[in-house]
Design an enzyme around this catalytic site. Structure first.
Site, PDB file in Angstrom:
ATOM      1  N   GLU A 211      40.382  33.472  30.131  1.00  0.00           N
ATOM      2  CA  GLU A 211      41.612  33.998  29.546  1.00  0.00           C
ATOM      3  C   GLU A 211      42.714  32.993  29.862  1.00  0.00           C
ATOM      4  O   GLU A 211      43.186  32.925  30.996  1.00  0.00           O
ATOM      5  CB  GLU A 211      41.940  35.382  30.131  1.00  0.00           C
ATOM      6  CG  GLU A 211      40.935  36.464  29.791  1.00  0.00           C
ATOM      7  CD  GLU A 211      40.909  36.841  28.333  1.00  0.00           C
ATOM      8  OE1 GLU A 211      41.807  36.395  27.585  1.00  0.00           O
ATOM      9  OE2 GLU A 211      39.996  37.568  27.923  1.00  0.00           O
ATOM     10  N   CYS A 245      51.422  35.117  29.449  1.00  0.00           N
ATOM     11  CA  CYS A 245      50.542  34.245  28.657  1.00  0.00           C
ATOM     12  C   CYS A 245      50.667  34.488  27.159  1.00  0.00           C
ATOM     13  O   CYS A 245      50.358  33.598  26.360  1.00  0.00           O
ATOM     14  CB  CYS A 245      49.097  34.406  29.102  1.00  0.00           C
ATOM     15  SG  CYS A 245      48.443  36.092  28.952  1.00  0.00           S
TER      16      CYS A 245
END
Length: 466
Positions: A211, A245
């Site tokens: 991720e 993110c």
């Protein structure tokens, strides 16, 4: 430390075969115990996040703790169905056979989490690992040390070391762990470190979920409601001071709408994050994690300004409190470093475009992002952008919210990640989908056995049926 790690690893290697046979009730009980332990330490979690990142209790609750409660509750509700062998169709060589997909645990998993959402990004994959019946070793970030300490206390409170164990340490600890032959590695962090993790995993042929991040674009067209878009983008960009993110990394907007957007953005930011006397409300605005990252963001701004950019709004900095105020950059050069790397801070670059295709081309010049956002009332434009770009996930007329739906996969593509998580997608990430065929005593497989003489009719028959 190495001896302790090796001892725990050996114990989990042995115990994973016991967990393989655990049933839904047993796994649900473990998830319930984890939730109870989190509830027990909830106030301590908020204090730790305040000390590590200056997150308000409200923001921490919404983006970290309640998020995980929801993930646990969703897994508990659906786990029995997820674990059931799935029926699949038949083939001509097995007309009487029974075909199933069994979900079996990967085994012994390593979870490495980052500092920006230190609680959520450790606990979410752990929930999936437990639901799938795995053992796990956890390595939280040393940069958010107080939250990491609470995570380890929670784990010690409800698991034995042979099932789940948490180790605190820096990059040297990660290197030690990555040398071990884990069955699966789940890493959340930067693209650069993701490459290191993948290289280490390859030596042991460990499967990986990455991720990562990247520059998530926001495309605003000439039909969008600018006031609404600006408010949503301000919230998404400045939550956790931009250290997210999937934060909107930069804006693409028609040239004749730029000034109006900047004004709406300024108003939205002021309303959300500033006090009535004009001071930034530090009680609701997070700090930059450390001096190194503060100076990195500061350097990106200075580089952009040196190459012709301007700051129509914001830009103030306070090193003593590790605070970078919300800022907008316009007139950027393509050579600016801020347009080459993920910002991970409260600075919003704005790039203008003339046509939708030009905006699409600008997005496609960069690596595939973890998220892409579109603000438009024009369905043709929306579908044109979605069809001609690639991203881990997309929101239309909103930002961030796709991560909160456990019925949707969350993950990147290429430089922004590999694999997906949350809900059943997380369960599958930590499971091996095993194909099982129960052949009937009445089967037709022998039709394709040697000798092959005089069996041309079988090929003709198969071609007609397939």
């Amino acid at each position: 430390m190495i001896q302790t790690i090796n001892s725990v690893f050996k114990a989990q290697q042995a115990h994973k075969y016991t967990l393989r046979n655990s049933n839904a009730t047993q796994r649900i009980n473990k998830l319930s115990a984890l939730k109870s332990s989190i509830e027990k330490y909830e106030k301590d979690i908020y204090t730790a996040l305040q000390n590590d990142l200056r997150k308000s209790e409200f923001e921490s609750a919404v983006t970290e703790v309640i998020f995980i409660y929801s993930e646990i509750d969703f897994a508990i509700k659906n786990l029995s169905n997820w674990m059931k062998p799935q029926k699949v169709g038949k083939t001509i060589t097995g007309l009487m056979a029974t075909n199933r997909i069994y979900y079996e645990p990967k085994g012994l998993c390593l979870i490495i989490s980052p500092w920006n959402y230190p609680f959520q990004l450790m606990m979410a994959p752990l929930v999936s690992a437990i639901a799938a019946g795995n053992c796990a070793i956890l390595k939280p970030s040393e940069l958010s040390s107080e939250t990491s300490s609470i995570i380890c206390r929670i784990i010690d409170d409800c698991f034995t070391e042979e099932e789940v164990c948490c180790f605190e340490g820096d990059a040297a600890l990660s290197t030690i762990l990555l040398n071990l032959p884990f069955d699966h590695i789940f890493f959340t962090g930067s693209t650069a470190i993701g490459k290191v993790v993948m290289e280490a995993a390859a030596k042991n042929l460990s499967s990986v979920t990455l991720e990562l991040g990247g520059k998530s674009p926001t495309i605003i067209d000439d039909t969008a409601d600018l006031e609404q878009a600006a408010a949503k983008i301000a919230w998404g960009k400045l939550t956790n001071a931009g250290q997210t993110c999937i934060a909107p990394d930069y804006i693409l907007i028609p040239a004749d709408r730029q000034d109006s957007f900047v004004e709406h953005y300024k108003n939205a930011v002021t309303r959300m994050f500033f006090l009535t006397d004009g001071a930034l409300d530090l009680s609701s605005y997070a700090k930059i994690i450390n001096k190194k990252h503060f100076e990195r963001i500061e350097g990106l701004i200075e580089d952009a300004l040196s190459k012709g950019a301007s700051i129509p709004f914001g830009g103030k900095k306070n090193p003593s409190t590790q605070t970078i105020y919300p800022a907008v950059l316009t007139g950027l050069s393509e050579e600016s470093e801020i347009m080459k790397e993920e910002i991970f801070g409260p600075v919003l670059p704005i790039i203008t475009y003339q046509t939708t295709q030009e905006a699409i081309d600008l997005v496609n010049k960069m690596s595939k992002p973890l998220a892409l956002y579109i603000f438009s009332k024009n369905k043709k434009n929306i579908h044109q952008i979605i069809k001609n770009t690639s991203a881990g996930g997309t929101c239309v007329n909103d930002v961030l919210i796709h991560i909160s739906n456990p019925k949707l996969p969350f993950g990147g593509v290429n430089a922004s990640g590999m694999g997906s998580c949350h809900g059943q997608f997380g369960f599958k990430t930590f499971s091996h989908e095993r194909a099982v065929v129960f052949q009937s005593s009445l089967d037709m497989s022998k039709l394709i056995y040697p000798p092959y003489e005089k069996k041309g009719w079988v090929l003709k028959w198969l071609r007609k049926l397939m």
